[in-house]
Scaffold this motif. Structure first.
Motif, short mmCIF file in Angstrom:
data_model
loop_
_atom_site.label_atom_id
_atom_site.label_comp_id
_atom_site.label_asym_id
_atom_site.label_seq_id
_atom_site.Cartn_x
_atom_site.Cartn_y
_atom_site.Cartn_z
N LEU A 34 0.83 -1.21 0.00
CA LEU A 34 0.00 0.00 0.00
C LEU A 34 0.87 1.26 0.00
CD1 LEU A 34 -2.75 -1.16 2.51
CD2 LEU A 34 -3.02 -0.82 0.04
N VAL A 35 1.92 1.26 0.80
CA VAL A 35 2.82 2.41 0.84
C VAL A 35 3.48 2.61 -0.52
CG1 VAL A 35 4.94 3.33 1.87
CG2 VAL A 35 3.20 2.30 3.33
N GLY A 36 3.79 1.53 -1.19
CA GLY A 36 4.44 1.63 -2.49
C GLY A 36 3.54 2.04 -3.63
N ARG A 37 2.22 1.87 -3.47
CA ARG A 37 1.30 2.10 -4.59
C ARG A 37 0.35 3.29 -4.47
NH1 ARG A 37 -0.70 -3.99 -5.98
NH2 ARG A 37 1.30 -4.73 -6.73
N LEU A 38 -0.02 3.63 -3.26
CA LEU A 38 -1.09 4.62 -3.12
C LEU A 38 -0.60 6.06 -3.24
CD1 LEU A 38 -3.15 3.08 -0.20
CD2 LEU A 38 -3.64 3.01 -2.64
N PRO A 39 -1.41 6.91 -3.86
CA PRO A 39 -1.05 8.32 -3.99
C PRO A 39 -0.82 9.02 -2.66
CG PRO A 39 -2.96 7.82 -5.36
CD PRO A 39 -2.69 6.61 -4.53
N ALA A 40 -1.46 8.57 -1.60
CA ALA A 40 -1.29 9.19 -0.28
C ALA A 40 0.16 9.11 0.19
CB ALA A 40 -2.20 8.53 0.74
N PHE A 41 0.92 8.15 -0.35
CA PHE A 41 2.30 7.96 0.08
C PHE A 41 3.31 8.48 -0.95
CE2 PHE A 41 -0.10 4.79 2.46
CZ PHE A 41 0.29 5.14 3.75
N GLU A 42 2.82 9.27 -1.89
CA GLU A 42 3.71 9.84 -2.89
C GLU A 42 4.81 10.63 -2.20
OE1 GLU A 42 2.76 13.17 -6.01
OE2 GLU A 42 1.92 11.25 -6.65
N GLY A 43 6.05 10.35 -2.56
CA GLY A 43 7.18 11.05 -1.99
C GLY A 43 7.69 10.46 -0.68
N PHE A 44 6.99 9.47 -0.15
CA PHE A 44 7.42 8.84 1.11
C PHE A 44 8.62 7.95 0.86
CE2 PHE A 44 7.31 5.49 4.31
CZ PHE A 44 7.24 6.23 5.48
N ASP A 45 9.62 8.03 1.72
CA ASP A 45 10.80 7.18 1.63
C ASP A 45 10.45 5.80 2.19
OD1 ASP A 45 13.25 5.92 1.81
OD2 ASP A 45 14.12 7.35 3.22
N LYS A 46 10.28 4.83 1.30
CA LYS A 46 9.86 3.49 1.72
C LYS A 46 10.84 2.83 2.69
CE LYS A 46 7.76 2.92 -2.73
NZ LYS A 46 8.55 3.98 -3.27
N GLY A 47 12.06 3.30 2.70
CA GLY A 47 13.05 2.80 3.63
C GLY A 47 12.75 3.16 5.08
N ARG A 48 11.80 4.08 5.29
CA ARG A 48 11.43 4.50 6.64
C ARG A 48 10.31 3.66 7.25
NH1 ARG A 48 8.98 9.14 7.04
NH2 ARG A 48 9.37 9.18 9.27
N ILE A 49 9.73 2.76 6.50
CA ILE A 49 8.59 1.98 7.01
C ILE A 49 8.96 1.28 8.32
CG2 ILE A 49 7.07 0.01 6.60
CD1 ILE A 49 7.04 0.77 3.65
N THR A 50 10.10 0.63 8.34
CA THR A 50 10.51 -0.11 9.54
C THR A 50 10.69 0.82 10.73
OG1 THR A 50 11.57 -1.80 8.18
CG2 THR A 50 12.24 -1.69 10.49
N ALA A 51 11.32 1.97 10.50
CA ALA A 51 11.53 2.93 11.59
C ALA A 51 10.21 3.46 12.13
CB ALA A 51 12.42 4.08 11.12
#
Length: 137
Positions: A34-51
């Motif tokens: 979801l973080v990788g696909r949804l427009p709400a997460f545009e610009g989000f650094d996926k590497g931060r999910i774990t943190a």
């Protein structure tokens, strides 16, 4: 959308996934998808999910607990994103098509704190069930 609002969405999904005392691999993969696909997460650094997830769990285990985490997450969201947040929470709880009492209580808590229209939440819940339904064997 601000990083704080994106973090709030992830925190709510993490709490939904762990509300039954165990975050499954399937739920974690769904959050990442979801973080990788949804427009709400545009610009989000996926590497931060774990943190973000680890900070969420730390907050849950701290003195403020669930109510404070949910209140803070909702406060970080623009009002127009609350139905999106609820849809994400439902999406995570619906992954295994088996809602536990804890998951149902968490959905109720979020729904009540957001003061979302009951018809809107029912539509979100029905759509999630339909998306996750499997063909009968």
């Amino acid at each position: 959308m601000s990083t704080a609002a994106q973090d709030a969405l992830i925190q709510l999904m993490v709490v939904a996934a762990s509300s039954d005392d165990a975050m499954s691999e399937r739920e974690l993969r769904r959050i990442e998808t979801l973080v990788g696909r949804l427009p709400a997460f545009e610009g989000f650094d996926k590497g931060r999910i774990t943190a973000v997830a680890n900070a969420c769990i730390d907050t849950l285990n701290g003195s403020h607990g669930l109510d404070q985490l949910v209140d803070d997450a909702i406060a970080a969201l623009p009002v127009k994103m609350q139905d999106t947040a609820y849809a994400l929470v439902v999406e995570i709880t619906a992954v295994d098509l088996q809602l536990t009492q804890e998951e149902l209580r968490f959905l109720e808590l979020v729904r009540d704190k957001m003061e979302l229209d009951r018809l809107v939440t029912a539509a979100i819940e029905t759509a999630a069930r339909a998306r996750h339904r499997r063909m009968p064997r």
